[in-house]
Design a protein around this motif. Structure first.
Motif, mmCIF file in Angstrom:
data_model
loop_
_atom_site.group_PDB
_atom_site.id
_atom_site.type_symbol
_atom_site.label_atom_id
_atom_site.label_comp_id
_atom_site.label_asym_id
_atom_site.label_seq_id
_atom_site.Cartn_x
_atom_site.Cartn_y
_atom_site.Cartn_z
ATOM 1 N N ARG A 62 -4.818 -6.880 -0.425
ATOM 2 C CA ARG A 62 -4.245 -7.199 -1.735
ATOM 3 C C ARG A 62 -4.372 -5.993 -2.659
ATOM 4 O O ARG A 62 -5.427 -5.377 -2.754
ATOM 5 N N PHE A 63 -3.272 -5.682 -3.320
ATOM 6 C CA PHE A 63 -3.206 -4.587 -4.282
ATOM 7 C C PHE A 63 -2.795 -5.157 -5.630
ATOM 8 O O PHE A 63 -1.987 -6.084 -5.699
ATOM 9 N N THR A 64 -3.296 -4.565 -6.692
ATOM 10 C CA THR A 64 -2.776 -4.937 -8.006
ATOM 11 C C THR A 64 -1.421 -4.257 -8.171
ATOM 12 O O THR A 64 -1.176 -3.175 -7.621
ATOM 13 N N ALA A 65 -0.565 -4.896 -8.931
ATOM 14 C CA ALA A 65 0.737 -4.293 -9.219
ATOM 15 C C ALA A 65 0.543 -2.974 -9.957
ATOM 16 O O ALA A 65 1.283 -2.014 -9.728
ATOM 17 N N ARG A 66 -0.465 -2.916 -10.787
ATOM 18 C CA ARG A 66 -0.751 -1.682 -11.530
ATOM 19 C C ARG A 66 -1.066 -0.538 -10.563
ATOM 20 O O ARG A 66 -0.621 0.595 -10.760
ATOM 21 N N GLU A 67 -1.821 -0.829 -9.498
ATOM 22 C CA GLU A 67 -2.158 0.195 -8.497
ATOM 23 C C GLU A 67 -0.902 0.676 -7.770
ATOM 24 O O GLU A 67 -0.732 1.867 -7.518
ATOM 25 N N LEU A 68 -0.011 -0.248 -7.436
ATOM 26 C CA LEU A 68 1.183 0.109 -6.666
ATOM 27 C C LEU A 68 2.317 0.671 -7.516
ATOM 28 O O LEU A 68 3.003 1.600 -7.096
#
Length: 88
Positions: A62-68
């Motif tokens: 799982r990734f945060t949208a902010r990270e991606l």
């Protein structure tokens, strides 16, 4: 087959941009996420596309949208082969 990662482990995806098929999306390369589970053991798609069958663990990361994407308050979960991941 022993799994390297467990739920809760922070991992970084590979930054390699191969000249052949890969199931690691460009937007997820070099990004940090958290393993949230396993998705079984499957042949590495990159190699299978070239006729080589080499099974390995696949993880739900799982990734945060902010990270991606640099913005957003949601998360994105990807199924990623072990070869795509390294310790954070």
């Amino acid at each position: 087959m022993s799994e390297r990662y467990r739920a809760g482990d922070r991992v970084r995806t590979s930054t390699v941009d191969p000249d052949h098929h890969t199931r690691l999306p460009g937007y997820a390369r070099g990004r940090v996420g958290v393993v949230v589970g396993d998705d079984g053991v499957h042949p590495l798609a990159d190699l299978r596309a070239r006729g080589v069958v080499r099974p390995q663990p696949v993880y739900l990361v799982r990734f945060t949208a902010r990270e991606l994407f640099g913005q957003g308050d949601h998360s994105v979960t990807l199924s990623l082969w072990e070869d795509y991941l390294s310790d954070e």
